[in-house]
Every structure is written in structure tokens, then in C-alpha cells.
Write an enzyme that holds these catalytic residues in place. Structure first.
Site, PDB file in Angstrom:
ATOM      1  N   GLU A  43      51.853  56.077  18.196  1.00 37.27           N
ATOM      2  CA  GLU A  43      51.586  56.786  19.458  1.00 37.27           C
ATOM      3  C   GLU A  43      50.089  57.000  19.622  1.00 37.27           C
ATOM      4  O   GLU A  43      49.298  56.565  18.800  1.00 37.27           O
ATOM      5  CB  GLU A  43      52.329  58.132  19.476  1.00 37.27           C
ATOM      6  CG  GLU A  43      51.929  59.050  18.337  1.00 37.27           C
ATOM      7  CD  GLU A  43      52.812  60.288  18.199  1.00 37.27           C
ATOM      8  OE1 GLU A  43      53.848  60.362  18.874  1.00 37.27           O
ATOM      9  OE2 GLU A  43      52.463  61.172  17.403  1.00 37.27           O
TER      10      GLU A  43
ATOM     11  N   ASP B  84      45.314  66.771  20.629  1.00 36.58           N
ATOM     12  CA  ASP B  84      45.242  65.482  21.320  1.00 36.58           C
ATOM     13  C   ASP B  84      43.887  65.301  22.012  1.00 36.58           C
ATOM     14  O   ASP B  84      43.827  64.954  23.208  1.00 36.58           O
ATOM     15  CB  ASP B  84      46.382  65.354  22.354  1.00 36.58           C
ATOM     16  CG  ASP B  84      47.753  65.685  21.772  1.00 36.58           C
ATOM     17  OD1 ASP B  84      47.971  65.391  20.584  1.00 36.58           O
ATOM     18  OD2 ASP B  84      48.595  66.254  22.495  1.00 36.58           O
TER      19      ASP B  84
HETATM   20  C1  6LW Z   1      51.514  63.830  21.790  1.00 38.72           C
HETATM   21  C2  6LW Z   1      51.595  62.902  20.659  1.00 38.72           C
HETATM   22  C3  6LW Z   1      51.330  63.855  19.596  1.00 38.72           C
HETATM   23  O1  6LW Z   1      51.966  63.308  22.994  1.00 38.72           O
HETATM   24  O2  6LW Z   1      51.952  65.016  19.907  1.00 38.72           O
HETATM   25  O3  6LW Z   1      50.121  64.295  17.717  1.00 38.72           O
HETATM   26  C4  6LW Z   1      52.356  64.938  21.253  1.00 38.72           C
HETATM   27  N1  6LW Z   1      50.486  63.593  18.677  1.00 38.72           N
HETATM   28  O4  6LW Z   1      50.683  61.861  20.673  1.00 38.72           O
HETATM   29  C5  6LW Z   1      52.146  66.236  21.977  1.00 38.72           C
HETATM   30  O5  6LW Z   1      50.872  66.756  21.690  1.00 38.72           O
END
Ligand code: 6LW
Length: 504
Positions: free
Chosen positions: A178, A21
């Protein structure tokens, strides 16, 4: 003292080991980057670079107990998720989610990114994960969260103005929109997200509009980055952030994994940080290939110092790359109790619990060797490779005069080898070896070979264990292997710890 992430050439990942991230910003000629840290303390490693390729950890954003609360029951892969790092009006701002019960989204700021950072401002009106911060021309601060929704906030007080409003749900049919980041670039506002989930289907998509609040028009070429359904060595590419370099060129930092072995491919180092070039065509970003070799960079590289293999524990302060579980109370973690040593004092928990007394560093190389000189005359402890509280291997010396190798995989726990302890302090070792049989589509990623050094300096192997059980494909979750020292009972004194790349 060893330094993290040191390489002399331009290779991906630019920050190896479990560093997912990534969020990046530039101030003048300096780049800063942060990653998720989950159940570990201190929280949110912060890196500096002058070339986007070589990164040095200069601190951790949440390094005081007043800034980070990870209650005892916080499981592995709980805790801190997905920060966003930005520079605005002469200050650095970081927003992050603590998924531990009663915590939620919080903001901290600093004038010097090496710290100190403020105590957190809580954001009770911002639900969900993966918060982003962006300021418009009028000075309004917009917080955009997974889903994808947006709300105006005051980051210095935590006040929210109204309810979060949906702004884009990503590509129809794609899972998990996300990791939003919102940018003003040229005449547009760009909303970049990850979608497809953080596993093999991961990808990056983008939309644009003329206002920070939308409406947003998706890029016709979405996803602008994905390695799904390919045989490329870097997989799960997604959760990205953009940065414009000093020379005007654009770059993406992103997470990816390096699966090893047969099918389904096991990744053992967690999700790592990679770099890719970005071009702009017709007002849309076009992402270059994410390869183990980086393209010729448009500026001279600025390599960082070659790391020391050994930490002698002579300094009062531990290096920022050392991480413990949940907290670091001085009565359990001390470099002063026996000068020149790290003393770990158990608190009635073993590696099988989420709050074991464990001090480790990320395994950052597919092949590595670690050694430690340990005095177990007052306790039991040793050297462990940890994925989580249910998946770890360890070699430990006991106060009763034995050395044993312990394997914990899911609900199974076994002492796989035991031998008498040579008298006095003992050197315990672990290194990667080749994958054990079978050598076919079921081949695992590696093996972990535990040993003790005999008085003549030779290493006697005690047990070799299949590395696949310390992989994310087996254990689940969001982290990667951490190699370190622990106390299971009493006080255990470590004179030094070596970590070096290479082995097999
Ligand atoms: C994070 C989400 C994700 O909050 O994994 O790959 C989660 N993305 O955006 C935890 O790293």
C-alpha cells in the site's frame, strides 16, 4: 495563540501527535507536508517548513463543507485516508481517499498551499485507497493505488483512461502492499510502497524501472526500512514519502509510533510523522536510522515561534489545529455568540456518538496538562480526552450543579466520581500522571488525572484513570488521542483553553 509542533531542537517525531501517512513536496526553499485526518473536520492538515525539522500548520486542505462530506454515521477512523501532495506546473495537487460511503478518491488543487483549494474533482474510475500522483515527461498523469495498480488520469476533470493495471505486488508473502509513491529520479522511475500492515510489522520497500508503468525490479535490500522485531523506541515505521532538499540531499518522511509501558506496549498519540536521512548507493535509497534524536542537519535549523499555552477564543476564526467531528456548523460552534468565548451547542448527541459536538486538538506530548474555564449555567459539557466514540474520558459540569468524571471503554460507561459544582464558572483540568499499578510487564502507558480548580487556585483531583484504555492497542483504528471541549446538552460557554506540555 499556540502553534503546533514547536521544538527548538532537532528531535523526532518532527510532527508529534496523530499525524500519519505523511506526504511531502518542496517548492524552492519551502517544504510542504500533509497527513490523514479521518473523521475530523477540517480535513488534511497542511504544514510548512524551511528545514524539514520544524513544521507549522498553515491550514487544512479541505476546510469547506463543499469540499468534505463526512455523513453522520461516519465512524472514527473512517473518512480521509492517506493523501499525496505534489507540485506540478505551478500548482499544488492533492489526491486523497474519503472512505465514507459514496465518496471515494478525489483531487483538489491550489496555487497557494495555505488555500483556498478547489472543490474536489471526483475519480469514479479510481478504486481503492492511498492514491499517488506522478507526471511523466510527456505530461501524462499516472495515479498509482494500493495493491499496487496504476491508471492514467486527467486530474483536472477526474477522467480515467482505461482500467487500473497491476504494476507490482510487493515482496512475496508480505501483507498489504500500500501507500505507493512513484518518482522519476535520475535514469529510473522508482515505485516506493509500504508493506507488512500498519502495525508492528510495517516497513517500506522499493522497486525501479525505466518507465513509469514498469516493469519494476525490486530492490535487493527490501525492506529498505522496518523496525519489526526490534526493541527500538520508535515502532510501526512505514508509509513513507521521499523529498530532495535544497542542498541535493535526500530525506524520507514516514509514520511511526512510540509504544509506552510493558507488553504489548501502548501507543496513545496515534501514528506520528518522523524524518530520516536517505543516501543513494548503486541507484538504490539507503535509509538512515529513525531515532528520537535527529542527526546533525546539514543546514541551520529554522525554529518556529514558541506557542502560547492559551486560546482565549478572542479571534473570530479558530486556529487550524482545532478539529471537530464531521463538520463545524456555526449554530453548534461559535466564537460570536458570546464574544471572547467558544460556545458549543449540543445537537442531541454525546461523546458516545460519532458526531458529538466536540472541538479538540491532538495530544502532541506524552505528558501534557489542559485546563478550561467553563460556564455550564445553560447546559452540560466539559473537557474530554477522546480516542473515539467508544473510548474516551471526560470531566463535565452539569446545569444541575454537579461535576462528574465519566469513563467510556468499549461497551462500558461509568460515572467514576461526582461532586457538587462550586457556584459560577469552573476551571476543569486534565493532566497525565504516572502509570497506575501494577509496575511490571503489565504496566500501562500513563494515567489521566481529572480535576477542578478551587477558588484559591489549587487543583483538586477528582479521578485518576488508566491511560491504556485510550490507546490504539485497546481501541483499534488509525487515530490517536484528541484533547478538547464538548457539549452534551444545551449551550456551554468556554472562556479559554490551555494546553501545555509536561506534567507527572
Ligand atoms: C492508510 C494506509 C495505512 O490508508 O494506514 O499505514 C491507512 N498505512 O496506507 C490509514 O492511515
Amino acid at each position: 495563540m499556540y502553534d503546533e509542533n514547536v521544538t527548538a531542537s532537532a528531535t523526532n517525531p518532527v510532527i508529534p501527535g496523530f499525524h500519519p501517512d505523511p506526504s511531502v513536496c518542496r517548492v524552492g526553499e519551502d517544504y510542504y507536508l500533509t497527513c490523514s485526518s479521518f473523521e475530523y473536520f477540517p480535513g488534511i492538515p497542511l504544514f510548512h517548513s524551511r528545514d524539514l525539522v520544524h513544521w507549522t500548520q498553515i491550514g487544512n486542505v479541505l476546510d469547506r463543507p463543499s469540499q468534505l462530506r463526512l455523513p453522520r454515521e461516519t465512524p472514527s477512523s473512517g473518512g480521509l485516508y492517506a493523501p499525496t501532495l505534489r507540485h506540478h506546473d505551478g500548482r499544488f495537487w492533492l489526491i486523497v481517499t474519503n472512505v465514507a460511503p459514496g465518496e471515494g478518491n478525489l483531487v483538489v488543487s491550489a496555487t497557494d498551499p495555505a488555500g483556498p483549494w478547489t472543490d474536489p474533482v471526483r475519480l469514479p474510475g479510481v478504486p481503492g485507497i492511498d492514491p499517488d500522483l506522478a507526471w511523466d515527461e510527456e505530461g501524462n498523469c499516472w495515479c498509482t493505488i494500493s495493491g499496487v495498480a496504476q491508471v492514467r488520469i486527467d486530474p483536472s476533470t477526474g477522467e480515467t483512461f482505461g482500467e487500473p493495471r497491476p504494476v507490482w505486488s510487493g515482496t512475496p508473502g508480505a501483507a498489504a502492499p500500500e501507500a505507493p509513491h512513484l518518482y522519476r529520479i535520475g535514469d529510473h522511475w522508482y515505485l516506493m510502497i509500504a508493506e507488512g500492515g500498519t502495525e508492528r510489522g510495517h516497513g517500506v520497500s522499493i522497486a525501479r524501472g525505466t518507465s513509469p508503468n514498469g516493469p519494476f525490479e525490486p530492490c535487493p535490500a527490501n525492506p529498505i526500512l522496518t523496525h519489526r522485531s526490534t526493541t527500538r523506541p520508535i515502532q510501526n515505521t512505514g508509509h513513507a514519502d521521499l523529498v530532495q532538499a535544497v542542498d541535493g540531499s535526500w530525506w524520507m518522511v514516514l509514520l511511526g509510533v512510540r509504544p509506552q509501558g510493558g507488553t504489548p506496549g501502548w501507543h496513545i498519540l496515534g501514528r506520528e510523522t518522523f524524518l530520516a536521512p536517505v543516501d543513494w548507493v548503486d541507484g538504490w535509497p539507503v535509509v538512515g536510522e529513525v531515532n528520537p534524536e535527529l542527526p546533525q542537519m546539514p543546514w541551520p535549523l529554522v525554529p518556529t515561534a514558541v506557542p502560547d499555552e492559551r486560546d482565549d477564543f478572542d479571534a473570530n476564526e479558530l486556529l487550524p489545529s482545532w478539529i471537530s467531528l464531521h463538520d463545524r456548523p456555526a449554530e453548534h460552534y461559535s466564537t460570536k455568540e458570546r464574544p471572547g468565548h467558544l460556545t458549543l451547542r449540543a445537537r442531541g448527541t454525546s461523546l458516545d456518538e460519532p458526531d458529538a459536538i466536540f472541538l479538540g486538538r491532538r495530544q502532541q506530548h506524552l505528558d501534557f496538562e489542559a485546563r478550561t474555564l467553563v460556564d455550564c449555567s445553560e447546559g452540560t459539557g466539559g473537557l474530554a480526552v477522546r480516542l473515539d466514540e467508544r473510548h474516551h474520558y471526560a470531566i463535565e459540569a452539569t446545569s444541575e450543579g454537579t461535576v462528574r468524571v465519566i469513563a467510556r471503554v468499549g461497551s462500558l460507561r461509568s460515572v467514576v466520581a461526582q461532586l457538587p459544582l462550586p457556584s459560577g464558572p469552573v476551571v476543569l483540568t486534565v493532566r497525565t500522571g504516572g502509570a497506575p499499578e501494577p509496575h511490571d510487564s503489565r504496566t500501562g502507558p500513563d494515567s489521566l488525572v481529572f480535576g477542578v480548580e478551587t477558588p484559591d487556585g489549587a487543583t483538586k483531583d477528582v479521578a485518576s484513570l488508566d491511560g491504556r484504555y485510550l490507546s490504539t492497542e485497546v481501541a483499534g483504528g488509525f487515530t490517536g488521542r484528541v484533547v478538547g471541549l464538548y457539549a452534551a446538552d444545551g449551550a456551554v460557554h468556554f472562556d479559554w483553553f490551555d494546553y501545555a506540555p509536561g506534567s507527572r
